[in-house]
Design a protein around this motif. Structure first.
Motif, PDB file in Angstrom:
ATOM      1  N   GLY A 150      57.767  60.820  79.574  1.00 16.79           N
ATOM      2  CA  GLY A 150      58.049  59.873  78.846  1.00 16.79           C
ATOM      3  C   GLY A 150      59.228  59.052  79.734  1.00 16.79           C
ATOM      4  N   GLU A 151      59.756  59.911  80.698  1.00 21.24           N
ATOM      5  CA  GLU A 151      60.857  59.514  81.620  1.00 21.24           C
ATOM      6  C   GLU A 151      59.852  58.502  82.563  1.00 21.24           C
ATOM      7  OE1 GLU A 151      64.216  62.691  81.509  1.00 21.24           O
ATOM      8  OE2 GLU A 151      62.400  62.995  82.769  1.00 21.24           O
ATOM      9  N   ASN A 176      52.113  58.903  76.394  1.00 22.49           N
ATOM     10  CA  ASN A 176      52.547  60.105  76.657  1.00 22.49           C
ATOM     11  C   ASN A 176      53.942  60.760  76.284  1.00 22.49           C
ATOM     12  OD1 ASN A 176      50.413  61.021  78.695  1.00 22.49           O
ATOM     13  ND2 ASN A 176      51.172  59.196  79.570  1.00 22.49           N
ATOM     14  N   LEU A 177      54.283  60.048  75.155  1.00 24.74           N
ATOM     15  CA  LEU A 177      55.536  60.484  74.644  1.00 24.74           C
ATOM     16  C   LEU A 177      55.275  61.399  73.102  1.00 24.74           C
ATOM     17  CD1 LEU A 177      57.663  57.308  74.653  1.00 24.74           C
ATOM     18  CD2 LEU A 177      57.234  59.000  76.640  1.00 24.74           C
ATOM     19  N   ASP A 178      56.010  62.200  72.859  1.00 26.96           N
ATOM     20  CA  ASP A 178      55.819  63.124  71.404  1.00 26.96           C
ATOM     21  C   ASP A 178      56.262  61.891  70.527  1.00 26.96           C
ATOM     22  OD1 ASP A 178      58.599  63.304  70.969  1.00 26.96           O
ATOM     23  OD2 ASP A 178      58.731  64.737  72.529  1.00 26.96           O
ATOM     24  N   ARG A 182      58.473  58.559  70.600  1.00 28.39           N
ATOM     25  CA  ARG A 182      57.777  57.396  70.608  1.00 28.39           C
ATOM     26  C   ARG A 182      58.134  56.475  69.600  1.00 28.39           C
ATOM     27  NH1 ARG A 182      51.739  57.998  71.367  1.00 28.39           N
ATOM     28  NH2 ARG A 182      50.915  55.939  70.520  1.00 28.39           N
ATOM     29  N   GLN A 183      58.602  56.766  68.472  1.00 23.69           N
ATOM     30  CA  GLN A 183      59.169  56.128  67.498  1.00 23.69           C
ATOM     31  C   GLN A 183      60.301  55.283  67.903  1.00 23.69           C
ATOM     32  OE1 GLN A 183      58.598  55.818  64.012  1.00 23.69           O
ATOM     33  NE2 GLN A 183      56.960  57.178  63.640  1.00 23.69           N
ATOM     34  N   ARG A 184      61.304  56.133  68.740  1.00 18.96           N
ATOM     35  CA  ARG A 184      62.407  55.668  69.350  1.00 18.96           C
ATOM     36  C   ARG A 184      62.304  54.623  70.288  1.00 18.96           C
ATOM     37  NH1 ARG A 184      66.340  56.799  72.839  1.00 18.96           N
ATOM     38  NH2 ARG A 184      65.336  58.699  73.562  1.00 18.96           N
ATOM     39  N   VAL A 185      61.299  54.990  71.305  1.00 12.40           N
ATOM     40  CA  VAL A 185      61.197  54.138  72.497  1.00 12.40           C
ATOM     41  C   VAL A 185      60.295  53.041  72.057  1.00 12.40           C
ATOM     42  CG1 VAL A 185      59.962  53.817  74.762  1.00 12.40           C
ATOM     43  CG2 VAL A 185      60.961  55.926  74.113  1.00 12.40           C
ATOM     44  N   ASP A 208      49.957  51.780  63.784  1.00  9.34           N
ATOM     45  CA  ASP A 208      51.083  51.892  63.321  1.00  9.34           C
ATOM     46  C   ASP A 208      51.993  51.331  64.235  1.00  9.34           C
ATOM     47  OD1 ASP A 208      50.901  52.992  60.789  1.00  9.34           O
ATOM     48  OD2 ASP A 208      51.427  55.202  61.413  1.00  9.34           O
ATOM     49  N   GLU A 209      51.709  51.688  65.692  1.00  8.47           N
ATOM     50  CA  GLU A 209      52.633  51.238  66.773  1.00  8.47           C
ATOM     51  C   GLU A 209      52.407  49.527  66.752  1.00  8.47           C
ATOM     52  OE1 GLU A 209      53.022  54.062  70.016  1.00  8.47           O
ATOM     53  OE2 GLU A 209      52.019  52.395  71.222  1.00  8.47           O
TER      54      GLU A 209
END
Ligand SMILES: Nc1ncnc2c1ncn2[C@@H]1O[C@H](COP(=O)(O)OP(=O)(O)OP(=O)(O)O)[C@@H](O)[C@H]1O
Ligand SMILES: [Mg+2]
Length: 375
Positions: A150-151, A176-178, A182-185, A208-209
């Motif tokens: 994620g970073e 690649n985010l959990d 993912r929701q926050r980013v 959804d994204e």
């Protein structure tokens, strides 16, 4: 200064990015076939499609990393065909984030600025801004291999944004985010893109994204655009059976047209002893075989009247975060979303399903049109 145009902009407005009949063959197969697309200035367009539908190839063509076989790409009226990638002024984050392993986070983010010969004080300031915006400030001296997935994705995003491109292309930047990150980013990216006002294309295979982020979404299948519209248009007015099936994991069943009503542009259909209604895009004659699509949250379940023999029964139900989903069995099997407090429908209960006709969509079953690629 350029003015930000609302999503979908007025038709007379010249689109910022214009793709016309873009075609590409790879390995002897048509990967893109006649793709035309308008993206208006400041717009955030989602590009949604199954794996292999040509999303990455399309971004690579816009970015200049892949040649096109036919068609044209224009930005702000300028034909890009002859321009190499580094002269297109496009920020791109690749599906595999491709950071420079031998450069620190700071130098990765500053890479494009250095290439453009930005003076050191300004470079420091702009990289600092990007570090802060993407929550990477503590990581400036680290190398990519010591970062989480994620970073690394956030560094890639910062690197693409740092040069303040006129167009951003993001290829599955959250893959690649959990789920929680993912929701926050997702919303952070939306804020960053909106606040910078940069025109962007966001590739994802997660609807959804796409719906959470984007003003308009283009659905790609087999190298062809199936529909471009707002999330609501894709959900409530799917252009064809592929879009209807792809969006919102609907119930799908076959039936036969009984009657077409021109005024409401809807049909009554019959399947065994079950009849129902659905809207259609074109007149259909009685007897036509159709596929009917209706999403579980549109299905209303009433207890069956004791007098008439029940056609459907509750087979089972499962808990979902958003409520409960019942499986009801009869001439067809249907999933129906129930509010969590709906506890009256025990297993085996006799029920009648229904829905508002405009919330179900029927399309004639035809031989599949020749797809450009195998999807
Ligand atoms: N260099 C190549 N040679 C031959 N075929 C290729 C090449 N690059 C891509 N393809 C094919 O083109 C099609 C589209 O690929 P692309 O990477 O654009 O899909 P995608 O929509 O981005 O998929 P994903 O969601 O899996 O990333 C695929 O069938 C792929 O196998
Ligand atoms: Mg891809």
């Amino acid at each position: 200064m350029s003015e930000t145009v609302a999503a979908g902009g007025p038709p007379e407005q010249e689109a910022f990015l214009q793709l016309r009949d873009v075609a590409k063959n790879l390995g002897g197969n048509p990967v893109l076939a006649g793709v035309s697309l308008d993206v208006f200035e400041g717009d955030l367009l989602g590009l949604l499609g199954p794996s292999g539908s040509g999303k990455t190839t399309l971004l690579n063509i816009i970015g200049g990393f892949t040649d096109l076989d036919a068609g044209s790409v224009r930005i702000a009226g300028q034909d890009l065909t002859a321009l190499p990638p580094h002269r297109r002024d496009i920020g791109i984050t690749f599906q595999k984030y491709a950071l420079f392993p031998h450069l620190t986070v700071f130098d990765n983010i500053g890479f494009g600025l250095r290439q453009r010969k930005v003076a050191a004080p300004e470079l420091r300031q702009r990289v600092g801004e990007m570090l802060a915006v993407l929550g990477l400030t503590g990581l400036a001296g680290r190398y990519p291999r010591s970062l989480s997935g994620g970073e690394q994705q956030r560094v890639a995003l910062a690197r693409a944004l740092a040069v303040r491109p006129r167009l951003m292309l993001l290829d599955e930047p959250l893959a690649n985010l959990d789920a929680a990150l993912r929701q926050r980013v997702r919303f952070e990216i939306r804020e960053i893109l909106r606040s910078t006002g940069v025109t962007s294309i966001f590739v994802t295979h997660d609807q959804d994204e796409a719906f959470a982020l984007c003003d308009r979404v283009a659905v790609l299948r087999g190298g062809r655009i199936q529909q471009i519209g707002t999330p609501a248009e894709l959900i409530y007015q799917p252009a064809n059976a592929f879009v209807a099936r792809f969006i919102g994991s609907p119930n799908v069943f076959e039936a036969s047209v009984q009657h077409y009503d021109a005024q409401t542009q809807s049909i009554r259909f019959v399947r065994d002893r079950f009849t129902g209604a659905a809207c259609v895009r074109a007149p259909l004659t009685p007897g036509t075989r159709v596929e009917v699509f209706v999403r579980p949250d549109e299905v209303v379940i009433a207890r069956a009247d004791d007098v008439q023999p029940a056609k459907f029964r509750v087979k089972d139900w499962v808990h979902l975060v958003s409520g409960r989903e019942a499986w009801i069995e009869g001439p067809i099997t249907l999933r129906a979303r129930l509010p969590s407090e709906a506890t009256h429908l025990e297993r085996g209960a006799a029920v009648i399903p229904s829905w508002r006709p405009e919330r179900a969509h029927a399309f004639a079953i035809e031989p599949a049109p020749p797809a450009a690629a195998t999807t």
